[in-house]
Design a protein around this motif. Structure first.
Motif, PDB file in Angstrom:
ATOM      1  N   CYS A 184       0.828  -1.199   0.000  1.00  0.00           N
ATOM      2  CA  CYS A 184       0.000   0.000   0.000  1.00  0.00           C
ATOM      3  C   CYS A 184       0.862   1.247   0.000  1.00  0.00           C
ATOM      4  CB  CYS A 184      -0.903   0.023   1.226  1.00  0.00           C
ATOM      5  SG  CYS A 184      -2.178  -1.210   1.127  1.00  0.00           S
ATOM      6  N   TYR A 185       1.929   1.141   0.755  1.00  0.00           N
ATOM      7  CA  TYR A 185       2.831   2.290   0.854  1.00  0.00           C
ATOM      8  C   TYR A 185       3.401   2.618  -0.520  1.00  0.00           C
ATOM      9  CZ  TYR A 185       6.497   5.244   2.811  1.00  0.00           C
ATOM     10  OH  TYR A 185       7.306   6.298   3.130  1.00  0.00           O
ATOM     11  N   SER A 186       3.824   1.558  -1.198  1.00  0.00           N
ATOM     12  CA  SER A 186       4.428   1.812  -2.507  1.00  0.00           C
ATOM     13  C   SER A 186       3.357   2.251  -3.509  1.00  0.00           C
ATOM     14  CB  SER A 186       5.204   0.591  -3.005  1.00  0.00           C
ATOM     15  OG  SER A 186       4.295  -0.405  -3.368  1.00  0.00           O
ATOM     16  N   ILE A 187       2.132   1.753  -3.360  1.00  0.00           N
ATOM     17  CA  ILE A 187       1.059   2.221  -4.248  1.00  0.00           C
ATOM     18  C   ILE A 187       0.882   3.722  -4.087  1.00  0.00           C
ATOM     19  CG2 ILE A 187      -1.460   2.309  -4.452  1.00  0.00           C
ATOM     20  CD1 ILE A 187      -1.578  -0.611  -4.330  1.00  0.00           C
ATOM     21  N   SER A 188       0.810   4.139  -2.825  1.00  0.00           N
ATOM     22  CA  SER A 188       0.535   5.553  -2.601  1.00  0.00           C
ATOM     23  C   SER A 188       1.667   6.418  -3.157  1.00  0.00           C
ATOM     24  CB  SER A 188       0.304   5.824  -1.122  1.00  0.00           C
ATOM     25  OG  SER A 188       1.506   5.671  -0.421  1.00  0.00           O
ATOM     26  N   HIS A 189       2.868   5.876  -3.098  1.00  0.00           N
ATOM     27  CA  HIS A 189       3.996   6.620  -3.634  1.00  0.00           C
ATOM     28  C   HIS A 189       4.110   6.485  -5.148  1.00  0.00           C
ATOM     29  CE1 HIS A 189       6.381   8.066  -0.252  1.00  0.00           C
ATOM     30  NE2 HIS A 189       7.050   8.711  -1.217  1.00  0.00           N
ATOM     31  N   ASP A 190       4.246   5.239  -5.546  1.00  0.00           N
ATOM     32  CA  ASP A 190       4.694   4.982  -6.914  1.00  0.00           C
ATOM     33  C   ASP A 190       3.588   5.143  -7.945  1.00  0.00           C
ATOM     34  OD1 ASP A 190       6.920   4.493  -5.528  1.00  0.00           O
ATOM     35  OD2 ASP A 190       6.902   2.303  -5.762  1.00  0.00           O
ATOM     36  N   LEU A 191       2.324   4.895  -7.556  1.00  0.00           N
ATOM     37  CA  LEU A 191       1.260   5.048  -8.543  1.00  0.00           C
ATOM     38  C   LEU A 191       0.812   6.495  -8.659  1.00  0.00           C
ATOM     39  CD1 LEU A 191      -1.112   1.961  -8.208  1.00  0.00           C
ATOM     40  CD2 LEU A 191       0.883   2.305  -9.654  1.00  0.00           C
ATOM     41  N   ARG A 192       0.981   7.237  -7.578  1.00  0.00           N
ATOM     42  CA  ARG A 192       0.511   8.616  -7.641  1.00  0.00           C
ATOM     43  C   ARG A 192       1.522   9.524  -8.354  1.00  0.00           C
ATOM     44  NH1 ARG A 192      -0.255  11.507  -3.585  1.00  0.00           N
ATOM     45  NH2 ARG A 192      -2.320  12.423  -3.719  1.00  0.00           N
ATOM     46  N   MET A 235      -8.141   8.982 -11.160  1.00  0.00           N
ATOM     47  CA  MET A 235      -7.361   7.819 -10.732  1.00  0.00           C
ATOM     48  C   MET A 235      -6.693   8.097  -9.381  1.00  0.00           C
ATOM     49  SD  MET A 235      -4.906   5.361 -12.804  1.00  0.00           S
ATOM     50  CE  MET A 235      -3.970   4.091 -11.993  1.00  0.00           C
ATOM     51  N   GLY A 236      -6.276   9.359  -9.212  1.00  0.00           N
ATOM     52  CA  GLY A 236      -5.686   9.735  -7.914  1.00  0.00           C
ATOM     53  C   GLY A 236      -6.677   9.487  -6.782  1.00  0.00           C
ATOM     54  N   ARG A 237      -7.937   9.852  -7.030  1.00  0.00           N
ATOM     55  CA  ARG A 237      -8.958   9.648  -5.988  1.00  0.00           C
ATOM     56  C   ARG A 237      -9.191   8.160  -5.729  1.00  0.00           C
ATOM     57  NH1 ARG A 237     -11.370  14.049  -8.489  1.00  0.00           N
ATOM     58  NH2 ARG A 237     -12.794  12.746  -9.697  1.00  0.00           N
ATOM     59  N   LEU A 238      -9.192   7.409  -6.853  1.00  0.00           N
ATOM     60  CA  LEU A 238      -9.388   5.959  -6.705  1.00  0.00           C
ATOM     61  C   LEU A 238      -8.296   5.358  -5.827  1.00  0.00           C
ATOM     62  CD1 LEU A 238     -10.442   4.840 -10.271  1.00  0.00           C
ATOM     63  CD2 LEU A 238     -11.689   4.382  -8.162  1.00  0.00           C
ATOM     64  N   ILE A 239      -7.078   5.778  -6.103  1.00  0.00           N
ATOM     65  CA  ILE A 239      -5.962   5.247  -5.310  1.00  0.00           C
ATOM     66  C   ILE A 239      -6.134   5.629  -3.837  1.00  0.00           C
ATOM     67  CG2 ILE A 239      -3.483   5.469  -4.878  1.00  0.00           C
ATOM     68  CD1 ILE A 239      -3.161   5.717  -7.943  1.00  0.00           C
ATOM     69  N   LEU A 256      -6.645   3.037  -0.711  1.00  0.00           N
ATOM     70  CA  LEU A 256      -5.768   3.047   0.452  1.00  0.00           C
ATOM     71  C   LEU A 256      -6.584   3.127   1.738  1.00  0.00           C
ATOM     72  CD1 LEU A 256      -2.833   5.296  -0.701  1.00  0.00           C
ATOM     73  CD2 LEU A 256      -2.758   2.861  -0.142  1.00  0.00           C
ATOM     74  N   LYS A 257      -7.631   3.948   1.691  1.00  0.00           N
ATOM     75  CA  LYS A 257      -8.495   4.084   2.857  1.00  0.00           C
ATOM     76  C   LYS A 257      -9.123   2.730   3.192  1.00  0.00           C
ATOM     77  CE  LYS A 257     -10.357   8.526   2.489  1.00  0.00           C
ATOM     78  NZ  LYS A 257     -11.532   9.318   2.091  1.00  0.00           N
ATOM     79  N   LEU A 258      -9.620   2.070   2.129  1.00  0.00           N
ATOM     80  CA  LEU A 258     -10.263   0.764   2.319  1.00  0.00           C
ATOM     81  C   LEU A 258      -9.313  -0.195   3.025  1.00  0.00           C
ATOM     82  CD1 LEU A 258     -12.633  -1.177   1.659  1.00  0.00           C
ATOM     83  CD2 LEU A 258     -11.490  -1.673  -0.491  1.00  0.00           C
ATOM     84  N   SER A 259      -8.080  -0.248   2.554  1.00  0.00           N
ATOM     85  CA  SER A 259      -7.145  -1.201   3.160  1.00  0.00           C
ATOM     86  C   SER A 259      -6.775  -0.737   4.563  1.00  0.00           C
ATOM     87  CB  SER A 259      -5.917  -1.383   2.267  1.00  0.00           C
ATOM     88  OG  SER A 259      -4.893  -0.513   2.659  1.00  0.00           O
ATOM     89  N   ARG A 260      -6.778   0.575   4.762  1.00  0.00           N
ATOM     90  CA  ARG A 260      -6.459   1.076   6.095  1.00  0.00           C
ATOM     91  C   ARG A 260      -7.575   0.692   7.085  1.00  0.00           C
ATOM     92  NH1 ARG A 260      -4.471   7.051   5.707  1.00  0.00           N
ATOM     93  NH2 ARG A 260      -3.312   6.083   4.015  1.00  0.00           N
ATOM     94  N   PHE A 261      -8.828   0.804   6.657  1.00  0.00           N
ATOM     95  CA  PHE A 261      -9.952   0.419   7.525  1.00  0.00           C
ATOM     96  C   PHE A 261      -9.889  -1.067   7.851  1.00  0.00           C
ATOM     97  CE2 PHE A 261     -12.524   4.083   5.606  1.00  0.00           C
ATOM     98  CZ  PHE A 261     -12.060   4.946   6.576  1.00  0.00           C
ATOM     99  N   THR A 263     -16.273   7.017  -6.453  1.00  0.00           N
ATOM    100  CA  THR A 263     -15.320   5.979  -6.845  1.00  0.00           C
ATOM    101  C   THR A 263     -15.876   4.571  -6.669  1.00  0.00           C
ATOM    102  OG1 THR A 263     -14.407   6.004  -4.629  1.00  0.00           O
ATOM    103  CG2 THR A 263     -13.308   7.366  -6.269  1.00  0.00           C
ATOM    104  N   GLY A 264     -16.969   4.441  -5.896  1.00  0.00           N
ATOM    105  CA  GLY A 264     -17.532   3.106  -5.680  1.00  0.00           C
ATOM    106  C   GLY A 264     -16.803   2.327  -4.608  1.00  0.00           C
ATOM    107  N   ILE A 265     -16.092   3.046  -3.777  1.00  0.00           N
ATOM    108  CA  ILE A 265     -15.342   2.342  -2.730  1.00  0.00           C
ATOM    109  C   ILE A 265     -15.905   2.647  -1.346  1.00  0.00           C
ATOM    110  CG2 ILE A 265     -13.035   2.149  -1.677  1.00  0.00           C
ATOM    111  CD1 ILE A 265     -11.913   2.472  -4.422  1.00  0.00           C
ATOM    112  N   GLY A 266     -16.687   3.720  -1.256  1.00  0.00           N
ATOM    113  CA  GLY A 266     -17.221   4.153   0.044  1.00  0.00           C
ATOM    114  C   GLY A 266     -17.997   3.060   0.768  1.00  0.00           C
TER     115      GLY A 266
END
Lengths: 614, 141
Positions: A391-399, A438-442, A446-451, A569-572
């Motif tokens: 997740c950490y790398s997603i937030s960094h590397d995908l954004r 896409m930034g919002r989706l990411i 991340l929020k989902l995995s954090r919860f 985003t359909g993730i809420g």
């Protein structure tokens, strides 16, 4: 007529010659005169001289009133001798029991010359009285005991009865033959044993009479007959039988039980082991008796085992212990031994009863499970760490590339302003919009995995206060919107404040969003109890949706509306459901197209009922 | 006084965009770029120390991480009071907390929307370069 009366002294008789006159005339012995008396006669009357005897005897004999009519009869009929037992007082006042014989020598009208012979009967009288007393005592004694006693003479006739003879239908007929006083069967049995009694002196046997049982004891009597004592033993027999039955039941149960059973006495020593125990250890009960069983306990466990047992024994409390016990095949098996003090119905401590079960497999399984849990925990911890790193790398590397796409598109738009046609400007704007989306989706992912990973700190949370805050934020962002929001004063729930806030943000945010096109939008937040469970809800009268499409509503990226109409985003909802599930609760939705939606969820724990909510 | 910004950033795109954002507001006389943590330390503690007004520090760097660089800055008498703004893609709680714990003055998450970034850069520059009174350097006293 001369007779040496002293001759009679030698044969122990007291003799006197009396001259009795006027008995018929006076009706008493006033005119009696003692002609002569031997020494024994004087001694008997405690008189020292004949004169003394003469002075006293008529009066003493007068007391023996029965003598007068005899004498009168004698004078009338000229009888040869008068014999009677009487009492008279001696000169010194002692009472004499005498057997008197008056032998007339001459009858002369109203006068008789009589030889009086007197034997002292005092001793005989005393013995008779003693005998009477003894008989009386025997009678009382026999009446006092609950046994039936029948005394039978040598001739077979009954001499006496005692005890509750009615109960045995014995007729108390003294002098009747035993066969005729007893019911036939009983009489025959008693008769059949009489001969044996003579040989054995005491003969005891049991006999049934009617529905009752008796113990018969027959004793040879000194008179050649027998005493038969019949004791009702029905109750004793019944109790013994019941005990035997319950003992038998216990044995069957104990031996049938698939456990190892033991029992010890107040001395702490074991005196019972069931079949299960003996089959397990392969030893005999004699080997296991006392402390023999402890020989099978694994050396390492022995001391702990004995300490537990003896300490419990002293305190008389139940105990549980695990130890290794040698099986018949030599293998040591882990057993769980549970001991309980035995208390009799009278509250008396009687020792212990205990049962053991073989827990070797269970223990192995337990250990294996423990190990498995441990290794799984290690694996899981590693997986979680990996996920976190991911997740950490997603937030960094995908954004980072998205920033490039957006930033340079904007650079082109700025630098080439006026040189690009409308179409190209639109395309670049679309590139930017797509990158930002896409930034919002990411971010939401991340929020989902954090919860999903966040630690949950359960405490009391006022959902009403949270809802008020969230609504205010939404209102601040869109001050022009007019939405009627219904929130109770308080709405207490138990859960993690941060996560529950995220739940409300999602649900109220959705309600806010989907009532955008409703004429009079209403959002209601509250709780209700259904089926004994408390459910919280967020209800709106927005666009709603067809329940047919609700199946995948809580899965990530599932959307029921066009992005154009209602962005998102359909993730809420996926996050919301994950939070509720992590609280041990459940979330579901009721909706219909065009008529709004109602999301309900439960939270376990015991929220107290609050004023003001339904 | 010449105001130098030390930008510690390994991503070329981000370097270019940061340049552009600061240029827009003509805030910086000079932006010096270090592309990894070691280079950043060389600029700060080398033979000719750079003496920047503010450091913009990315966390995810090759060789030496941003947090390590921050730790060294705070651990050195010469730079212990130097304003450091952590500028990163991450908004991971751990990074935020650790950054502040190590003495970051600010933590800014780089937004995807460039216009938002430009706005952030404007505010940062305005605050750290214009309004903020930097501590006097020991050598100046």
């Amino acid at each position: 007529m001369t007779l040496d009366l002293d001759v009679f002294d030698r044969v122990g008789a007291a003799v006197a010659v009396l001259d009795i006159t006027g008995v018929r005339a006076h009706g008493d012995l006033r005119a009696l005169r003692v002609e002569r008396a031997n020494a024994r006669c004087l001694a008997l009357h405690e008189a020292r001289t004949l004169a003394e005897l003469q002075a006293e005897l008529p009066e003493a004999l007068a007391d023996a009133a029965t003598l007068v009519p005899h004498l009168q009869d004698g004078l009338r009929g000229g009888e040869r001798a008068i014999e009677l037992d009487t009492t008279l007082r001696s000169l010194r006042g002692t009472t004499l029991h005498l057997a008197l014989v008056l032998s007339p020598l001459e009858w002369l009208g109203d006068r008789a010359i009589v030889v009086l012979t007197a034997h002292d009967r005092s001793r005989a009288v005393q013995l008779a009285a003693e005998l009477d007393q003894a008989n009386e005592r025997r009678h009382v004694l026999l009446e006092g005991i609950p046994d039936v006693v029948v005394e039978v003479g040598a001739d077979g006739n009954c001499l006496s009865f005692a005890g509750p003879i009615d109960r045995m239908q014995i007729k108390p007929r003294i002098g009747t033959h035993v066969r005729d006083v007893m019911p036939p069967q009983l009489g025959e049995v008693v008769l059949a044993h009489i001969d044996l009694v003579k040989a054995h002196v005491v003969h005891a046997f049991e006999l049934a009479h009617g529905e009752r049982w008796y113990e018969a004891r027959m004793v040879a009597a000194p008179h050649g007959g027998t005493f038969t004592v019949l004791r009702d033993t029905t109750e004793r027999r019944r109790a013994a039988q019941q005990l035997q039955e319950s003992e038998l039941r216990f044995r069957i149960m104990a031996d049938g039980a698939p456990v190892l059973l033991w029992m010890s006495g107040t001395d702490g020593l074991c005196h019972f082991f069931n079949k299960g125990w003996l089959e397990f250890t392969g030893r005999t009960i004699e080997q296991e008796y006392g402390n023999g069983w402890a020989e099978g306990v694994y050396a390492e466990d022995f001391q702990r085992c004995m300490t537990t047992y003896l300490e419990a024994f002293v305190a008389r409390v139940a105990f549980r212990m695990e130890y290794r016990l040698r099986r018949h095949d030599g293998q040591y098996r882990w057993v769980l031994d549970t001991g309980t003090p035995r208390i009799t119905p009278d509250g008396v401590f009687a020792g212990y009863i205990g049962s053991c079960i073989d827990i070797t497999e269970l223990k192995a399984l337990h250990e294996e499970l423990d190990q498995r849990v441990q290794s799984r925990t290690v694996e899981l911890t590693a997986a979680v760490a990996e996920l976190e790193a991911f997740c950490y790398s997603i937030s960094h590397d995908l954004r980072a590339p998205l920033r490039g796409i957006d930033g340079f598109s904007q650079a082109v738009l700025e630098d080439c302003e006026g040189k690009l046609d409308g179409r190209s400007v639109d395309h670049l704007k679309r590139v930017r919009a797509a990158a930002q989306r896409m930034g919002r989706l990411i971010d939401d992912l991340l929020k989902l995995s954090r919860f999903a990973r966040a630690e949950i700190h359960v405490r009391e949370v006022d959902l009403a206060a949270l809802a008020q805050m969230i609504v205010k934020e939404l209102q601040d962002l869109e001050p022009e919107r007019q939405v009627r929001v219904v929130i109770p004063d308080t709405l207490v729930a138990h859960g993690d404040a941060t996560l529950l806030r995220a739940v409300l943000e999602n649900l109220i945010g959705n309600a806010w969003k989907f009532t955008r096109k409703t004429e009079v939008p209403v959002i209601e937040i509250g709780a209700e109890t259904a089926g004994g469970k408390r459910a919280y809800f967020v209800r709106d009268n927005g666009v709603g949706f067809n329940m047919e499409h609700a199946g995948a509503l809580f899965a990530p990226f599932q959307r029921l509306h066009h992005e154009r109409d209602f962005p998102g985003t359909g993730i809420g909802l996926a996050s919301t459901q994950r939070i509720i599930l992590r609280h041990g609760g459940r979330i579901w939705v009721d909706a219909s197209e065009g008529a709004g939606a109602c999301f309900r969820w439960t939270l376990p724990g015991r929220p107290r009922p609050e004023r003001g909510d339904t | 006084m010449r105001k130098v910004i030390l930008l510690v950033e390994d991503n070329d795109d981000d370097v270019a965009l940061t340049h552009r954002a600061f240029e827009k507001h003509r805030l910086a006389n000079e932006i010096v770029v270090a592309t990894d943590g070691q280079q950043a330390l060389d600029f700060l503690f080398g033979e000719e120390p750079l003496g920047p007004t503010v450091v913009l520090l990315d966390l995810n760097l090759p060789k030496l991480s941003g947090l390590d660089v921050l730790r060294r800055i705070r651990g050195d008498k010469r730079t212990e009071l130097l304003p450091v703004v952590v500028l990163t893609s991450s908004d991971h709680d751990r990074d935020v907390i650790e950054s502040y714990r190590l003495g970051a003055n600010s933590f800014v998450r780089k937004p995807v929307d460039f216009l938002e970034f430009v706005e952030a850069a404007r505010q940062l520059g305005l605050y750290w370069l214009m309004l903020n009174e930097p501590p006097k350097r020991r050598s100046d006293v």
